[in-house]
Design an enzyme around this catalytic site. Structure first.
Site, PDB file in Angstrom:
ATOM      1  N   CYS A  69      17.722  48.056  14.617  1.00 32.25           N
ATOM      2  CA  CYS A  69      16.260  48.081  14.519  1.00 32.25           C
ATOM      3  C   CYS A  69      15.604  48.812  15.683  1.00 32.25           C
ATOM      4  O   CYS A  69      14.425  49.160  15.605  1.00 32.25           O
ATOM      5  CB  CYS A  69      15.718  46.660  14.423  1.00 32.25           C
ATOM      6  SG  CYS A  69      16.138  45.829  12.869  1.00 32.25           S
ATOM      7  N   ASN A 100      10.623  44.416   7.063  1.00 35.23           N
ATOM      8  CA  ASN A 100      11.433  45.008   8.130  1.00 35.23           C
ATOM      9  C   ASN A 100      12.288  46.121   7.534  1.00 35.23           C
ATOM     10  O   ASN A 100      13.242  45.859   6.808  1.00 35.23           O
ATOM     11  CB  ASN A 100      12.308  43.928   8.763  1.00 35.23           C
ATOM     12  CG  ASN A 100      13.160  44.440   9.914  1.00 35.23           C
ATOM     13  OD1 ASN A 100      13.228  45.643  10.166  1.00 35.23           O
ATOM     14  ND2 ASN A 100      13.829  43.531  10.611  1.00 35.23           N
ATOM     15  N   HIS A 116       8.168  47.242  16.655  1.00 38.29           N
ATOM     16  CA  HIS A 116       9.062  47.066  15.518  1.00 38.29           C
ATOM     17  C   HIS A 116       8.518  45.938  14.652  1.00 38.29           C
ATOM     18  O   HIS A 116       8.099  44.896  15.156  1.00 38.29           O
ATOM     19  CB  HIS A 116      10.472  46.742  16.021  1.00 38.29           C
ATOM     20  CG  HIS A 116      11.408  46.311  14.943  1.00 38.29           C
ATOM     21  ND1 HIS A 116      11.606  47.039  13.790  1.00 38.29           N
ATOM     22  CD2 HIS A 116      12.204  45.197  14.830  1.00 38.29           C
ATOM     23  CE1 HIS A 116      12.483  46.413  13.019  1.00 38.29           C
ATOM     24  NE2 HIS A 116      12.847  45.298  13.625  1.00 38.29           N
TER      25      HIS A 116
END
Length: 334
Positions: free
Chosen positions: A116, A286, A256
């Protein structure tokens, strides 16, 4: 000789058309819209459908859009690098597929895997190619088809993930714009807590690994949240302090998009109001390496030359980091 900085001169992006809502998820596993919204802040996510359709499908479209918006001849691109956890194949690289289908036939290509935090790792890598003075046009692609490794029988993970991909063009400048500072960190203590257990060289695919559902994301949510909520906020605060930036100096935080509570903690740590934080987790979930470039893509028309941006991310590994980015142009989203 003047110092060379690497500045973003354009952004492209792609999100699939198909939407998977919390109501859809609640028909697969024991969960509710209220629970998902309260815990993570996600309302829906995009999913890439179609047999034989991988990350490159989204990357090709993001790069084509980027080239069109920047009026760049693809044959001028010297590097195409892709950050992803979900490549089309173990080999060849997804970058080679993207470069081929976008006409970047003179570019060297390679993939990176920073989970990520992948976009931050790829952005710093691409910036270093520019800073070397040897390269003038570097395309950084970053995204994931997370639905390809999401277990829709696991109520703890299947509401979290979606698919998206972004791309940015890096070019040299001798002005104080672009990627001005980067902090990247890794602590392998976290590797068992966020992992796809099988499919690599340690545990190759077998009937047993498939039957045990070991080719999907496994996450110990409590452990990951504990580290993420502190590490992402800490590194964002560290890079701001290191560069003498107060909350008034920061135009945007670009976090993020994993969990709204983590995003909120990062903003509070920097003393920045939430209206200066890019948030689209409610729409896309996500998308791993895709979250930050997709934010830049969506907000591009609101960005102004000279805006101070703090990018921050946390991912598997554990990997985390922050980038101080001074935006190089006034918004021109197509």
């Amino acid at each position: 000789m003047d110092k060379i900085n690497a500045v973003i001169t354009g952004v492209g992006g792609y999100v699939p058309e198909d939407v998977l809502t919390n109501e859809d998820i609640s028909k697969m596993v024991d969960t509710t819209d209220e629970w998902i919204m309260t815990r993570v802040g996600i309302k829906e996510r995009r999913i890439l459908k179609g047999e034989g359709v991988g990350l490159s499908y989204m990357g090709i479209r993001a790069v084509k859009q980027l080239l069109e918006k920047t009026n760049l001849n693809p044959e001028e691109v010297e590097v195409v690098l892709t950050a992803t956890t979900t490549p089309d194949h173990h080999f060849p690289t997804t970058s080679s597929i993207i470069a081929y289908h976008t006409g970047c036939k003179n570019a060297m290509t390679f993939d990176m895997q920073g989970a990520c935090a992948g976009f931050l790792y790829a952005l710093e890598t691409g910036a270093n190619y520019i800073r070397s003075g040897r390269y003038k046009k570097v395309v950084v692609v970053s995204g994931d088809k997370m639905t390809s490794i999401t277990d829709y029988q696991d109520r703890s993970t299947c509401p979290l993930f979606g698919d998206a991909c972004g791309a940015v063009l890096l070019e040299p400048t001798t002005e104080e714009f672009g990627v001005l500072d980067t902090i990247l960190r890794t602590d392998g203590v976290g590797y068992p807590h966020l992992i796809m257990k099988s499919g690599g060289s340690a545990y190759p695919p077998s009937h047993e690994t498939v039957d045990n559902r070991e080719h999907f994301v496994y996450q110990d949510g409590r452990v990951v949240f504990k580290y993420a909520v502190s590490y992402m906020a800490d590194v964002a605060a560290e890079i701001a302090e290191k560069n003498g930036l107060t909350h008034d100096d920061i135009a945007w935080i670009v976090p993020h998009q994993a969990n709204l509570r983590i995003i909120d903690a990062t903003a509070k740590r920097l003393g920045v109001d939430m209206d200066k934080v890019m948030i689209n987790i409610q729409k896309y979930g996500n998308t791993s390496a895709g979250t930050i470039p997709i934010c830049l893509w969506e907000w591009e028309n609101q960005l102004k030359k000279g805006d101070n941006l703090i990018l921050a991310a946390f991912g598997a590994g554990f990997t985390w980091g922050a980038v101080y980015l001074k935006w190089g142009y006034d918004g021109k989203k197509a």
